[in-house]
Write an enzyme that holds these catalytic residues in place. Structure first.
Site, PDB file in Angstrom:
ATOM      1  N   GLU A   1       0.971  -0.734  -0.377  1.00  0.00           N
ATOM      2  CA  GLU A   1      -0.063   0.158   0.045  1.00  0.00           C
ATOM      3  C   GLU A   1       0.807   1.327  -0.435  1.00  0.00           C
ATOM      4  OE1 GLU A   1      -3.438  -0.258   2.644  1.00  0.00           O
ATOM      5  OE2 GLU A   1      -3.564  -2.498   2.572  1.00  0.00           O
TER       6      GLU A   1
ATOM      7  N   ASP B   1      -2.177  -4.443   3.731  1.00  0.00           N
ATOM      8  CA  ASP B   1      -2.703  -5.205   5.200  1.00  0.00           C
ATOM      9  C   ASP B   1      -3.217  -6.667   5.431  1.00  0.00           C
ATOM     10  OD1 ASP B   1      -0.607  -2.748   5.163  1.00  0.00           O
ATOM     11  OD2 ASP B   1      -1.846  -1.556   5.756  1.00  0.00           O
TER      12      ASP B   1
ATOM     13  N   ASP C   1      -5.917  -6.562   6.748  1.00  0.00           N
ATOM     14  CA  ASP C   1      -7.484  -6.200   7.738  1.00  0.00           C
ATOM     15  C   ASP C   1      -8.563  -5.933   6.100  1.00  0.00           C
ATOM     16  OD1 ASP C   1      -6.840  -4.006   6.181  1.00  0.00           O
ATOM     17  OD2 ASP C   1      -6.054  -2.497   8.641  1.00  0.00           O
TER      18      ASP C   1
ATOM     19  N   GLU D   1     -10.040  -3.272   5.179  1.00  0.00           N
ATOM     20  CA  GLU D   1      -9.704  -2.245   3.872  1.00  0.00           C
ATOM     21  C   GLU D   1      -8.076  -2.752   3.186  1.00  0.00           C
ATOM     22  OE1 GLU D   1     -11.514   0.358   3.409  1.00  0.00           O
ATOM     23  OE2 GLU D   1     -12.841   0.060   5.261  1.00  0.00           O
TER      24      GLU D   1
ATOM     25  N   TYR E   1       5.112   2.100  10.595  1.00  0.00           N
ATOM     26  CA  TYR E   1       4.212   3.444  10.728  1.00  0.00           C
ATOM     27  C   TYR E   1       3.137   3.795  11.768  1.00  0.00           C
ATOM     28  CZ  TYR E   1       0.542   3.541   6.814  1.00  0.00           C
ATOM     29  OH  TYR E   1      -0.191   3.878   6.344  1.00  0.00           O
TER      30      TYR E   1
ATOM     31  N   ARG F   1      -0.132   5.246  11.583  1.00  0.00           N
ATOM     32  CA  ARG F   1      -1.563   4.659  11.680  1.00  0.00           C
ATOM     33  C   ARG F   1      -1.184   3.345  11.613  1.00  0.00           C
ATOM     34  NH1 ARG F   1      -0.960   8.514   6.931  1.00  0.00           N
ATOM     35  NH2 ARG F   1      -0.774   6.697   5.767  1.00  0.00           N
TER      36      ARG F   1
ATOM     37  N   HIS G   1      -1.432  -3.450  12.214  1.00  0.00           N
ATOM     38  CA  HIS G   1       0.559  -3.622  12.176  1.00  0.00           C
ATOM     39  C   HIS G   1       1.320  -3.346  12.958  1.00  0.00           C
ATOM     40  CE1 HIS G   1      -0.760  -0.820   7.989  1.00  0.00           C
ATOM     41  NE2 HIS G   1      -1.026  -1.034   8.566  1.00  0.00           N
TER      42      HIS G   1
END
Length: 775
Positions: A9, A82, A84, A86, A287, A289, A332
């Site tokens: 991403e 990632d 998850d 999303e 990371y 976020r 993360h």
DNA sequence: CAGTGAGCGAGCTTCCGCTTGACTT
């Protein structure tokens, strides 16, 4: 061409990973989502299973083209977004948008960016989890339905260009309701009694501060206690010592980083994220976020090593933290320094400050508890019922406190904490003075940016990537404002007993000072009460948590996504239609009283241009008179007197050099008018009170600024000028403005230089910018 | 450190989450 294409991403992540994988792997980035519902319309076929109409947004076309090319020549495409909801959806959208051959496509995930983790992931590929993708589609579609059906209703019933949504409307509700609580809060006062004693020990005099824990409601009670204390003999009744410990806080998540950077460094939420992004891109931190408090095995062993090196082995205590926040997806690690053996980095002052915070928090999280000894001493006075209490704290082992202590939001006035003088039970104490101080009860605190983020996280609303944007959205829509408000003085009473005499005083303190707090605007309050009245189900603080449970069911494969959406949408849409039909347009109109001059009613309400006062009825023969509210006024709190004052504009403030100086309120706020020219007043100026002196000052300031504005002009071409503007120096040619390239001294620019810069900028103009799409 | 100093109209506006530049008058 490389045999393998890996898509992640973030470009910074791509760069790191490429280093691990060697020549056979090309690593590219999708820059987040690559497809979305088209913005122009609802883009959901509500009559046919809620089929979403996805498109590649204009700014993602290049990314897709680029990835397509790379995919064509690759033997295997690894979708490494990632792990998850999303991230899974991003992988699926990539497969769709790039038209990937299923046989050549593999889905992999990893939680830490290390060579081992990535090689391991490559060994254990899987396919795209369609259930998880569908859970994301349900989330996306629900948000679009809520946002795109509620907002137009507001345009009709309240005012154009407003917005509502699952997240932003709840954020506004929190702020509005807190303000209502504050407005309704009734301040009370009470008395707190404290005493100073003297302890003689081995020829030295120590001071001991103690207090009566109870709050005394009446000043008489406090005074009578002081009377009794006049002749009392004070003795130590009891000494209690108990061991206690303090444990470190877990490593940072996005939300806790934002909170601590706000408390300790006074950074705004947006600033924290901007600087964290810089640190991430420079490879200094992981990371930024994330909702996880987890540290990788590698990080733990690095921490252990660093703590041993810096403080010794006895300070090490590795810990595993588990997240407590609702809806955490933990794709993360926690936010931590990439290299824990670097306590300091190079960079800007802000980067170093934020890094220092992250380093300390991470290291402290793996250090031992602080061991304390808490001592409570009770002191009785003859003839006094209540005991005085003194507390002290001795640090036996500092542990993690050597590095870091989390700040707290509420700054309670702490009584003496620290080392107590040497005391023994039965000891008689010398009383130096007894003090009764009046204190006031406090209304609940207004939200800061960071405390709002904390609250939203507790409610499971919003995600790490959206906390900062939420705060900017609700301000951009003018539902709330971030403001610092000066306090006002307030009297409080003090009684002092000293040398057997009671002395009374009235002192002053500043109260109501609010630093960078969120206040609702009139339009924010009005929209909130409309939404709460008609859509309480959506505005419910648990709405998100409840739909999240359903999304989880979709992800688990127990529920079909579009059926879940239908169950939500059918009643919701009916509710929209019903409100459309039955509710009236709202303006927040409030009758303030009668205008003593005309005898007509005085109203306050929200008009097309914002909050305003109206004298007379809207549908009367004689037109009503209007006046806009000033910036610091609100329809909730304005008085009749203040409302009537607003009709005194334009106000003549005096005569200067034979010409009239007036103050008026315009489209862009209050201004001074003099000799046909306009001069904006400052935010801090009250237009009702501006004097002739102040008006002249404002005019002179502007004239001076105008004078400084010109850096250079050129007699041979009067159209070209180098000027000072809001964002620094720039070149102005006729009506167009141009940026000056970095590193060029503005005053050294020749006419030729300016024309060259303008010509170069003109060429850029033809480059495809934001292409406005129709349809 | 800008500059603007009304008031019909027609047509526009909007969501949440993922990720960075482009581009500033």
């Amino acid at each position: 061409m490389a045999k393998n294409l890996v898509i992640v991403e973030s470009p910074a992540k791509a760069k790191t990973i490429e280093g691990f994988l060697g020549k056979d792997f090309l690593v590219k980035s999708s820059f987040g989502h690559v497809r979305d519902l088209s913005k122009a319309t609802l883009s959901i076929d509500v009559d046919n299973g809620f089929i979403p109409n996805y498109e590649v947004p204009a700014d993602k076309k290049k990314v897709i083209d680029d990835l397509k090319k790379a995919a064509k020549s690759a033997e295997v495409i690894w979708l490494a977004s990632d792990e998850d909801r999303e991230g899974e959806a991003i992988a699926w959208h990539l497969a769709e948008a790039l038209n990937l051959d299923q046989a050549k496509t593999k889905r992999i995930v990893f939680h830490e960016i290390t060579k081992t983790a990535i090689l391991e992931a490559i060994q254990t590929p899987r396919t795209i989890d369609q259930n998880l993708v569908n859970a994301q589609q349900a989330r996306r579609v629900l948000d679009r339905l809520v946002g795109y059906e509620l907002s137009p209703l507001l345009w009709k019933k309240v005012r154009p260009a407003l917005s509502a949504g699952r997240v932003q409307s709840v954020a506004v509700r929190l702020i509005v309701e807190r303000e209502n609580e504050i407005r309704e809060f009734i301040t009370g006062s009470y008395f707190k009694v404290t005493a100073l004693f003297e302890v003689e020990k081995e020829g030295k005099t120590h001071t001991l501060k103690a207090e009566i824990p109870a709050k005394l409601q009446q000043s008489e009670e406090a005074e009578s206690m002081l009377e009794k204390a006049k002749d009392a003999v004070f003795t130590i009744e009891e000494i209690k010592t108990v061991p206690a410990k303090k444990s470190p806080s877990p490593p940072f998540t996005t939300s806790t980083l934002q909170q601590e950077a706000s408390r300790k460094l006074s950074f705004s939420v947006a600033k924290t994220m901007m600087i964290a992004q810089q640190l991430y891109e420079a490879g200094k931190i992981t990371y930024m976020r994330t909702d996880s408090v987890n540290l990788s095995g590698m990080a733990l062993s690095m921490a252990k090593e660093e703590i041993t090196r810096a403080f010794g082995e006895k300070y090490v205590k590795t810990r595993n933290y588990t997240t407590k926040s609702k809806g955490a997806q933990e794709a993360h690690e926690a936010i931590r320094p990439t290299y824990l053996n670097s306590p300091e980095i190079k960079g800007t002052a802000d980067q170093r400050k934020l890094y220092d915070l992250i380093w300390k928090r991470t290291i402290a999280s793996q250090m031992g508890d602080a061991q304390l000894e808490k001592t409570t001493v009770s002191i009785s006075g003859t003839g006094i019922k209540e005991s005085f209490v003194a507390t002290g704290e001795v640090l036996i082992f500092d542990g993690f406190l050597k590095v870091y202590l989390e700040s707290s939001d509420d700054e309670d006035d702490e009584i003496q904490k620290g080392v107590l003088p040497p005391l023994t039970k039965g000891m008689v104490l010398n009383n130096r003075e007894v003090l009764a101080t009046e204190k006031y009860t406090q209304h609940p605190p207004r939200y800061t940016e960071a405390s709002l983020v904390k609250k939203l996280e507790e409610l499971g609303i919003g995600r790490p990537s959206t906390y900062a944007p939420i705060i900017s959205t609700i301000q951009k829509r003018q539902y709330v404002v971030l403001e610092t408000r000066e306090g006002v003085p307030r009297d409080y009473r003090v009684m002092i007993l000293k040398s057997k005499k009671i002395h009374k005083e009235v002192k002053q303190e500043i109260t109501g000072y609010e630093k960078s707090k969120l206040f609702p605007t009139d339009i924010g309050s009005l929209v909130n009460s409309f939404l709460v009245q008609y859509f309480l189900n959506i505005l419910d603080y648990n709405f998100t948590a409840n739909v999240e449970k359903k999304f989880d069911e979709v992800a688990a494969g127990n529920v079909v996504w579009n059926e879940m959406i239908r169950e939500f949408y059918t009643p919701f849409h009916a509710q929209i239609a019903d409100t459309q039909e039955k509710s009236k347009k709202v303006s927040g109109e409030k009758l303030l009283g009668l205008d003593p001059v005309s005898g007509k009613n005085v109203f306050v309400k929200i008009g097309r241009y914002g909050p305003m006062v109206q004298i007379g009825e809207t549908d009367s023969e004689e037109k009503p008179r209007f006046a806009g509210l000033l910036k610091n006024q609100s329809i909730e709190t304005i008085t009749l007197e203040q409302a009537l004052e607003l009709f005194s504009f334009p106000r003549l403030v005096g005569v200067y050099k034979d010409k009239e100086v007036t103050v008026s309120i315009g489209r862009f706020g209050p201004y001074v008018k003099y000799d046909g020219a306009f001069f904006s007043l400052k935010k801090t100026d009250n237009p009702l009170e501006v004097t002739l002196e102040r008006a002249i000052e404002v005019m002179e300031e502007k004239i001076l600024a105008e004078k400084n504005k010109l850096i250079r002009d050129y007699p041979e071409n009067p159209e070209v000028r180098v000027l000072n503007g809001r964002w620094g120096p720039y070149i102005s040619i006729a009506k167009a403005n141009y940026k000056i390239p970095k590193g060029v001294e503005p005053s050294s620019l020749t006419l030729q230089d300016c024309l060259k810069i303008a010509a170069a900028a003109g060429e850029q103009e033809d480059k495809p910018k934001k292409t406005r799409k129709k349809k």
